[in-house]
Design a protein around this motif. Structure first.
Motif: not given
Length: 183
Positions: A71-96
């Motif tokens: 997992w990669i992260y850029s800057g973030q604020e200290p407050s808040g909580e991490w939510g659900e993981n949204f993962i591409c099905p069937n070996n897909g990849f993010l493109f937009r």
């Protein structure tokens, strides 16, 4: 708006992007998947999901999942909580991706993220994050309106002690140039 010329390594190329001219807004470090060869396969959002009282700006951070399961992260604020993981099905990849943005106290904050997966069979799957519903969806932009060969990294802009205000994604080098961002 100020123009900022960003030139990454020769692997990624150079591009022009817009940034907001505000002293408190700074771009955080660019984070890319290992060796620039792994495309992103999903995302998670760090949010402060408000109840309408006080600070209810949703996005405090974004994380992208790389094809090697890191997992990669850029800057973030200290407050808040991490939510659900949204993962591409069937070996897909993010493109937009699209951002849900809302004007707040003279700046624009990011409330949610929606990304699109390109699947092996050529179909597209939409993944909408678990941020807030306030604001409107804005397209990210590139010369072709998306990263045809996949998103491999990100960079965030955070207003100190408030929320994310902008996100840029790094496109795979085979797309011919480096960045996709919000107008």
């Amino acid at each position: 708006m100020l123009m900022k010329f960003v030139c990454l390594t020769a692997l990624l190329g150079c591009s022009l992007m817009l940034i907001t001219a505000t002293a408190e807004l700074e771009w955080n470090q660019v984070e890319n998947c290992h060796n620039y060869i792994y495309r992103t396969t999903g995302f998670a959002l760090k949010a402060r999901r408000g109840d309408g009282v006080g600070d209810d700006t949703a996005l405090k951070g974004i994380s992208l999942k790389c094809g090697d399961d890191s997992w990669i992260y850029s800057g973030q604020e200290p407050s808040g909580e991490w939510g659900e993981n949204f993962i591409c099905p069937n070996n897909g990849f993010l493109f937009r991706c699209q951002l849900r943005v809302e004007p707040k106290n003279g700046i624009t904050v990011v409330n949610n993220l929606k990304c699109f997966c390109l699947l092996r069979n050529g179909k597209v799957e939409e993944l909408e994050g678990d941020g807030l519903n306030q604001g409107s969806w804005e397209e990210m932009y590139t010369l072709d309106q998306f990263c045809r060969n996949g998103i491999i990294g990100l960079q965030t802009q955070v207003l100190k002690n408030t929320a994310l205000t902008n996100i840029s994604f790094t496109c795979s080098k085979s797309d011919g140039w480096g960045w996709v961002g919000r107008r």
